[in-house]
Scaffold this active site. Structure first.
Site, PDB file in Angstrom:
ATOM      1  N   CYS A  89      -2.302  -1.983  -6.576  1.00  0.00           N
ATOM      2  CA  CYS A  89      -1.954  -3.391  -6.755  1.00  0.00           C
ATOM      3  C   CYS A  89      -2.015  -3.818  -8.228  1.00  0.00           C
ATOM      4  O   CYS A  89      -1.146  -3.439  -8.996  1.00  0.00           O
ATOM      5  CB  CYS A  89      -2.805  -4.262  -5.845  1.00  0.00           C
ATOM      6  N   HIS A 182      -3.080  -1.988  -0.765  1.00  0.00           N
ATOM      7  CA  HIS A 182      -4.530  -1.735  -0.838  1.00  0.00           C
ATOM      8  C   HIS A 182      -4.985  -0.688   0.188  1.00  0.00           C
ATOM      9  O   HIS A 182      -5.410  -1.057   1.274  1.00  0.00           O
ATOM     10  CB  HIS A 182      -5.288  -3.037  -0.562  1.00  0.00           C
ATOM     11  N   GLU A 184      -7.593   0.983   0.273  1.00  0.00           N
ATOM     12  CA  GLU A 184      -9.056   0.965   0.465  1.00  0.00           C
ATOM     13  C   GLU A 184      -9.466  -0.026   1.551  1.00  0.00           C
ATOM     14  O   GLU A 184     -10.603  -0.024   2.000  1.00  0.00           O
ATOM     15  CB  GLU A 184      -9.769   0.655  -0.865  1.00  0.00           C
TER      16      GLU A 184
HETATM   17  N1  GLN Z   1      -1.075 -10.417  -8.274  1.00  0.00           N
HETATM   18  C1  GLN Z   1      -1.993  -9.532  -8.916  1.00  0.00           C
HETATM   19  C2  GLN Z   1      -1.482  -9.130 -10.296  1.00  0.00           C
HETATM   20  O1  GLN Z   1      -0.325  -9.042 -10.519  1.00  0.00           O
HETATM   21  C3  GLN Z   1      -2.252  -8.305  -8.084  1.00  0.00           C
HETATM   22  C4  GLN Z   1      -2.896  -8.702  -6.785  1.00  0.00           C
HETATM   23  C5  GLN Z   1      -3.808  -7.653  -6.224  1.00  0.00           C
HETATM   24  O2  GLN Z   1      -4.266  -6.783  -6.929  1.00  0.00           O
HETATM   25  N2  GLN Z   1      -4.130  -7.797  -4.972  1.00  0.00           N
HETATM   26  O3  GLN Z   1      -2.284  -8.882 -11.132  1.00  0.00           O
END
Ligand code: GLN
Length: 204
Positions: A89, A182, A184
């Site tokens: 992410c 995610h 995890e």
């Molecule tokens: N929106 C976040 C970003 O761009 C990422 C979101 C997340 O890690 N769940 O940094």
């Protein structure tokens, strides 16, 4: 199979202990003398065999890495071609070369030939889960997306590993693995096991 392994995780925000939990489970199942710990200072980057950059806000994580000199240490190891990294992410954003909706606040590690769009699924779908097909896994994976990025495009040596509705959500380039979701937050160990294979290949 490696016998002893040190994995660092950037530990300032997001679902970090879940990564630790899954990785420890894998160490146990495979009888690996492994350690996974939160990176607290730049000196620790020198001694790790691999790194996980978790979710959170890429702006915040990037500031933390810069302010504590950790960013430069990671860049050194990337330049030496010496550090497997999994970014989930926000971590995926940091591994990329370019951000489409550009933010000056984020210093990218530019480890992977890919361009990402932050928060790309729009407000209605800020968080959702979906069974996705991943090229390197036999069966579908239940992926959880939270304000997730999309990988708009890849080039060079970066390979697409998974897509959802024709949007790229997972890619690999050599020892770097980027996921917009995610892994995890499930009990499914397969993506962390896949990362372990990448680490083992690198250490051979
Ligand atoms: N929106 C976040 C970003 O761009 C990422 C979101 C997340 O890690 N769940 O940094």
């Amino acid at each position: 199979m490696v016998i002893s392994l040190n994995i660092g995780i950037i530990g300032i925000q997001g679902a970090i202990s879940e990564h630790v939990h899954l990785m420890n489970k894998i160490f146990k199942i495979n009888h690996i003398n492994g350690k996974i710990f939160f990176i607290k200072n730049k000196f620790e980057i020198k001694s790790i065999d691999a790194l996980i950059i978790p979710g959170g806000e890429s702006t915040t994580i990037s500031k933390f890495l810069l302010n504590f000199g950790i960013y430069d240490e990671i860049l050194n190891r990337i330049n030496e071609n010496d550090l497997p990294i999994m970014g989930t992410c926000a971590g995926c954003v940091l591994l990329s070369n370019e951000i489409a909706n550009e933010t000056k606040e984020i210093s990218l590690l530019k480890a992977m030939d890919m361009k990402v769009i932050r928060n790309a699924f729009g407000r209605q779908r800020e968080s959702f889960e979906n069974d996705i097909f991943i090229n390197v896994l036999e069966k579908p994976f239940n992926a959880i997306f939270i304000r997730a990025p999309i990988i708009e495009k890849v080039w060079g040596k970066c390979d697409v590993i998974s897509k959802i509705d024709n949007n790229i959500i997972m890619a690999r380039q050599d020892k770097y693995l980027a996921l917009s979701f995610h892994p995890e937050l499930t009990n499914d160990l397969r993506i962390h096991e896949y990362f372990l294979e990448i680490i083992e290949d690198h250490l051979k």
